[in-house]
Design a protein around this motif. Structure first.
Motif, mmCIF file in Angstrom:
data_model
loop_
_atom_site.group_PDB
_atom_site.id
_atom_site.type_symbol
_atom_site.label_atom_id
_atom_site.label_comp_id
_atom_site.label_asym_id
_atom_site.label_seq_id
_atom_site.Cartn_x
_atom_site.Cartn_y
_atom_site.Cartn_z
ATOM 1 N N ARG A 77 0.836 -1.203 0.000
ATOM 2 C CA ARG A 77 0.000 0.000 0.000
ATOM 3 C C ARG A 77 0.876 1.260 0.000
ATOM 4 N N ASN A 78 0.398 2.260 -0.713
ATOM 5 C CA ASN A 78 1.149 3.498 -0.854
ATOM 6 C C ASN A 78 0.954 4.400 0.375
ATOM 7 N N SER A 79 1.513 3.968 1.503
ATOM 8 C CA SER A 79 1.394 4.742 2.749
ATOM 9 C C SER A 79 2.620 5.632 2.897
ATOM 10 N N VAL A 80 2.589 6.509 3.870
ATOM 11 C CA VAL A 80 3.765 7.354 4.098
ATOM 12 C C VAL A 80 4.982 6.486 4.438
ATOM 13 N N PHE A 81 4.745 5.400 5.159
ATOM 14 C CA PHE A 81 5.863 4.522 5.540
ATOM 15 C C PHE A 81 6.495 3.895 4.289
ATOM 16 N N GLN A 82 5.625 3.431 3.396
ATOM 17 C CA GLN A 82 6.105 2.796 2.173
ATOM 18 C C GLN A 82 6.834 3.813 1.280
ATOM 19 N N ARG A 83 6.219 4.976 1.129
ATOM 20 C CA ARG A 83 6.797 5.999 0.246
ATOM 21 C C ARG A 83 8.149 6.496 0.760
ATOM 22 N N VAL A 84 8.203 6.742 2.060
ATOM 23 C CA VAL A 84 9.405 7.408 2.592
ATOM 24 C C VAL A 84 10.501 6.396 2.970
ATOM 25 N N LEU A 85 10.079 5.207 3.450
ATOM 26 C CA LEU A 85 11.092 4.259 3.933
ATOM 27 C C LEU A 85 11.346 3.102 2.975
ATOM 28 N N GLY A 86 10.424 2.876 2.021
ATOM 29 C CA GLY A 86 10.605 1.731 1.113
ATOM 30 C C GLY A 86 10.210 0.424 1.780
ATOM 31 N N ASP A 87 10.362 -0.678 1.026
ATOM 32 C CA ASP A 87 9.875 -1.994 1.474
ATOM 33 C C ASP A 87 10.333 -2.405 2.874
ATOM 34 N N SER A 88 11.497 -1.940 3.292
ATOM 35 C CA SER A 88 12.074 -2.472 4.532
ATOM 36 C C SER A 88 11.342 -1.997 5.791
ATOM 37 N N TRP A 89 10.384 -1.053 5.659
ATOM 38 C CA TRP A 89 9.786 -0.497 6.881
ATOM 39 C C TRP A 89 9.044 -1.551 7.693
ATOM 40 N N ILE A 90 8.469 -2.534 7.017
ATOM 41 C CA ILE A 90 7.677 -3.525 7.768
ATOM 42 C C ILE A 90 8.595 -4.347 8.668
ATOM 43 N N GLU A 91 9.677 -4.850 8.103
ATOM 44 C CA GLU A 91 10.550 -5.651 8.960
ATOM 45 C C GLU A 91 11.242 -4.789 10.011
ATOM 46 N N GLU A 92 11.523 -3.534 9.677
ATOM 47 C CA GLU A 92 12.105 -2.645 10.695
ATOM 48 C C GLU A 92 11.171 -2.529 11.897
ATOM 49 N N ALA A 93 9.879 -2.392 11.622
ATOM 50 C CA ALA A 93 8.907 -2.291 12.714
ATOM 51 C C ALA A 93 8.938 -3.549 13.581
ATOM 52 N N PHE A 94 9.036 -4.716 12.944
ATOM 53 C CA PHE A 94 9.080 -5.959 13.729
ATOM 54 C C PHE A 94 10.366 -6.055 14.552
ATOM 55 N N TYR A 95 11.480 -5.642 13.973
ATOM 56 C CA TYR A 95 12.738 -5.688 14.740
ATOM 57 C C TYR A 95 12.669 -4.779 15.963
ATOM 58 N N ILE A 96 12.091 -3.594 15.786
ATOM 59 C CA ILE A 96 11.979 -2.675 16.924
ATOM 60 C C ILE A 96 11.073 -3.289 17.999
ATOM 61 N N ALA A 97 9.923 -3.803 17.563
ATOM 62 C CA ALA A 97 8.966 -4.387 18.514
ATOM 63 C C ALA A 97 9.608 -5.547 19.284
ATOM 64 N N HIS A 98 10.381 -6.345 18.591
ATOM 65 C CA HIS A 98 11.026 -7.495 19.228
ATOM 66 C C HIS A 98 12.056 -7.050 20.259
ATOM 67 N N GLU A 99 12.760 -5.981 19.932
ATOM 68 C CA GLU A 99 13.732 -5.424 20.883
ATOM 69 C C GLU A 99 13.029 -4.986 22.169
ATOM 70 N N VAL A 100 11.874 -4.337 22.014
ATOM 71 C CA VAL A 100 11.192 -3.784 23.187
ATOM 72 C C VAL A 100 10.578 -4.886 24.033
ATOM 73 N N ASP A 101 9.897 -5.827 23.426
ATOM 74 C CA ASP A 101 9.259 -6.895 24.198
ATOM 75 C C ASP A 101 9.422 -8.230 23.490
ATOM 76 N N PRO A 102 10.519 -8.916 23.781
ATOM 77 C CA PRO A 102 10.795 -10.173 23.087
ATOM 78 C C PRO A 102 9.792 -11.275 23.434
ATOM 79 N N ASP A 103 8.993 -11.070 24.484
ATOM 80 C CA ASP A 103 8.047 -12.125 24.883
ATOM 81 C C ASP A 103 6.681 -11.992 24.225
#
Ligand code: XIL
Length: 456
Positions: A178-204
Motif C-alpha cells: 500500500r502506498n502509505s507514508v511509511f512505504q513511500r518514505v522508507l521503502g519496502d524495509s519499513w515492515i521488517e524494521e517495525a518488527f525488529y523494533i517491537a522485538h527489541e522492546v518486548d521479546p516475549d
C-alpha cells in the motif's frame, strides 16, 4: 501434534453445527432449549477448553453501560481496544502521548483477568497528519521507533499479541504494498524494521502482521502477504503471528477453503489469529458462516484464538449489517449459538482415544522424467476414518511450471507456483488415491513441496 484430533473434531463439528443451526431455526422452543443448554458456559470457557481465547473489540466509552460490560465480562477473555490504542489516540501530536483512555481498557482487562491484543502500532489509517506529512526517512524512522517503543514499554508484560503492522498491502490484483507514508518514505524495509523494533522492546510478546481480504487462498493479496511472511520467516525477521481481520459480507463471503488459507500460513511456523471477525447478515446464513469460521480455526492447531469486532450489533462499526453475536439488546443471536456449539463440540471431544478422525496424509514421488520435464505423483491416504474430501497444495520453484494435472481439481495462486489440488470423491478409512502432474522444469529440477493434507 493434535492434527488427527482436530480433524476428527471438525467432522463431528460440521454435523453438530448443522444440527445446531437447523435446530435453532426450526422453532422458538428450540432456541430456548439451546440457550438453556448453553447457559452453563460461555464463549470464553468453551474456547478455553480447546486451548484458545475468545475476544472482542471494546470501546472504552461503553464500559459504563451495565449490559455491555456484563456481556463482555461473561463471554470474553481477551480484549482489543477498538480505537483507543491507535496512533491518533495515543500520540496525537509529536512526542505527546495520552494513555488515559487506552489505560481504561488495560485496567479492565487486568481486573477481569483478560488477555489483551494490542492494536495497532503502525498503520496508515487513524494516523495523525503530522506523521503523514513527514518526508525525511531519518525523521520518519525515528518517529516510528519512538512510537513503537513508547507504547510497548507502557504496556510491557500486559499484552499477549501486538498488531505491529496493520494493512500494509493493496486490495485488488496487484499484490503491491500500500502506498502509505511509511512505504513511500522508507521503502519496502519499513515492515521488517517495525518488527525488529517491537522485538527489541518486548521479546516475549507475540508479534503479528494483521490484514483483511486475506481469507481466500488464491488471491493476489493473500499470496503477497504469504510471500512476505515466508520471506520474513526464512530470513529470521521476528514475526510470530498473522492476524486475519475477517470482515465478511455478501460481496466478501467466508471462503469455502478458509482452513486451507489458515493452515498454509500456520505451516510457515507462525500462529494465526482471527482478529476482527464480523459477518453481515442474520439468521441461519449468518450463523452458518460464524460456525464455519470457528470450525476453520479449530481445524488449525496454530489458530490460537478468535476476536469478534464488538460486543453488540448496535455499536458495531457497521451496525446496519448486524454483524455480531449479540443483538442490540444483548440477546445472543443464532450466530452466537453456532459459535458456542462449535466450540463446545470441540472442547468436549473424545480427544483421548488416540485413534481415527477425518485425517489424511500426502507423500510425493517422481514417476517419470524427460529432457525438459518430469511427472510427479502424490499419494493421498485417509486416516482411520472415512473422509469426504481432501485437499493439499503443491508448490513448484520458478521458472518451473505445471503443464498438466490429473485425478483432482486444480486451482492456482496468482503467481502460478502454488497449486491447490482437491477432490470431493472421498476415501474409505485407510484408503488411498493418487493425483499427478507434469512439471516443465525450464532448467530447474527441484522437486515440488507439498502442503498439509486437509480432510473433512
Ligand atoms: C474501525 C473501528 O471499528 C471504527 O470505530 C473506526 O471508525 C475505524 O476503524 N480494520 C482495523 C480496525 O484494523 O482498526 C478498524 O476499526 C476496522 C478495519
Amino acid at each position: 501434534m493434535s492434527t488427527a484430533h482436530q480433524s476428527r473434531v471438525r467432522t463431528r463439528l460440521r454435523k453438530a453445527v448443522t444440527a445446531a443451526v437447523v435446530g435453532v431455526m426450526t422453532a422458538g422452543g428450540l432456541v430456548a432449549a439451546a440457550g438453556t443448554a448453553s447457559a452453563q458456559t460461555t464463549l470464553a470457557e468453551a474456547a478455553a477448553a480447546t486451548g484458545r481465547y475468545f475476544g472482542t473489540a471494546v470501546a472504552a466509552g461503553r464500559l459504563g453501560e451495565q449490559d455491555y460490560t456484563a456481556t463482555l465480562n461473561r463471554e470474553f477473555n481477551s480484549i482489543t481496544a477498538e480505537n483507543s490504542w491507535k496512533w491518533e489516540s495515543l500520540q496525537p501530536s509529536p512526542g505527546y502521548f495520552d494513555f488515559s483512555t487506552a489505560d481504561r481498557i488495560a485496567e479492565h482487562a487486568r481486573q477481569q483477568g483478560m488477555e489483551i491484543r494490542g492494536h495497532t502500532l503502525v498503520w496508515h489509517s487513524q494516523l495523525p497528519s503530522w506523521v503523514q506529512n513527514i518526508s525525511s526517512p531519518d525523521e520518519l524512522r525515528q518517529v516510528m521507533r519512538n512510537h513503537i517503543t513508547t507504547v510497548m514499554e507502557h504496556y510491557k508484560g500486559q499484552v499477549r499479541s501486538w498488531d505491529v503492522v496493520n494493512e500494509a498491502f493493496e486490495d485488488g490484483s496487484s499484490g503491491a504494498r500500500r502506498n502509505s507514508v511509511f512505504q513511500r518514505v522508507l521503502g519496502d524495509s519499513w515492515i521488517e524494521e517495525a518488527f525488529y523494533i517491537a522485538h527489541e522492546v518486548d521479546p516475549d510478546a507475540t508479534l503479528c502482521y494483521n490484514d483483511y481480504n486475506t481469507d481466500a487462498w488464491n488471491t493476489a493479496k493473500t499470496q503477497a502477504v504469504y510471500n512476505m511472511v515466508a520471506d520474513f520467516v526464512s530470513r529470521g525477521v521476528p514475526i510470530d503471528c498473522v492476524g486475519f481481520q475477517a470482515h465478511f459480507n455478501s460481496g466478501n463471503p467466508v471462503p469455502e477453503n478458509y482452513h486451507i488459507t489458515l493452515q498454509n500460513f500456520a505451516d510457515l511456523g507462525v500462529e494465526v489469529q482471527i482478529t476482527e471477525l464480523d459477518i453481515a447478515g442474520w439468521g441461519d446464513s449468518q450463523a452458518e458462516q460464524f460456525g464455519g469460521v470457528t470450525l476453520a480455526c479449530l481445524a488449525v492447531p496454530k489458530c490460537t484464538g478468535i476476536t469478534v469486532w464488538g460486543v453488540t450489533d448496535k455499536y458495531s462499526w457497521r451496525a446496519e449489517d448486524t454483524p455480531l453475536l449479540f443483538d442490540g439488546n444483548y440477546n445472543p443471536k443464532q450466530a452466537y449459538y453456532a459459535v458456542l456449539d462449535t466450540l463446545l463440540n470441540a472442547g468436549g471431544g473424545d480427544g483421548g482415544d488416540g485413534g481415527g478422525g477425518a485425517t489424511c496424509t500426502v507423500t510425493y514421488a517422481e514417476t517419470q522424467r524427460w529432457g525438459d520435464r518430469f511427472n510427479g505423483e502424490v499419494t493421498v491416504r485417509a486416516g482411520n476414518e472415512a473422509i469426504r474430501s481432501w485437499s493439499t497444495t503443491v508448490t513448484v520453484t520458478p521458472p518451473q511450471k505445471i503443464s498438466a494435472t490429473w485425478n483432482g481439481e486444480a486451482s492456482w495462486d496468482t503467481s502460478g507456483n502454488v497449486m491447490t489440488m482437491r477432490s470431493t470423491s472421498g476415501l474409505p478409512a485407510g484408503g488411498q488415491t493418487t493425483f499427478g502432474f507434469t512439471v516443465m522444469t525450464n532448467g530447474n529440477w527441484a522437486p515440488p513441496t507439498l502442503g498439509s493434507c486437509v480432510a473433512s
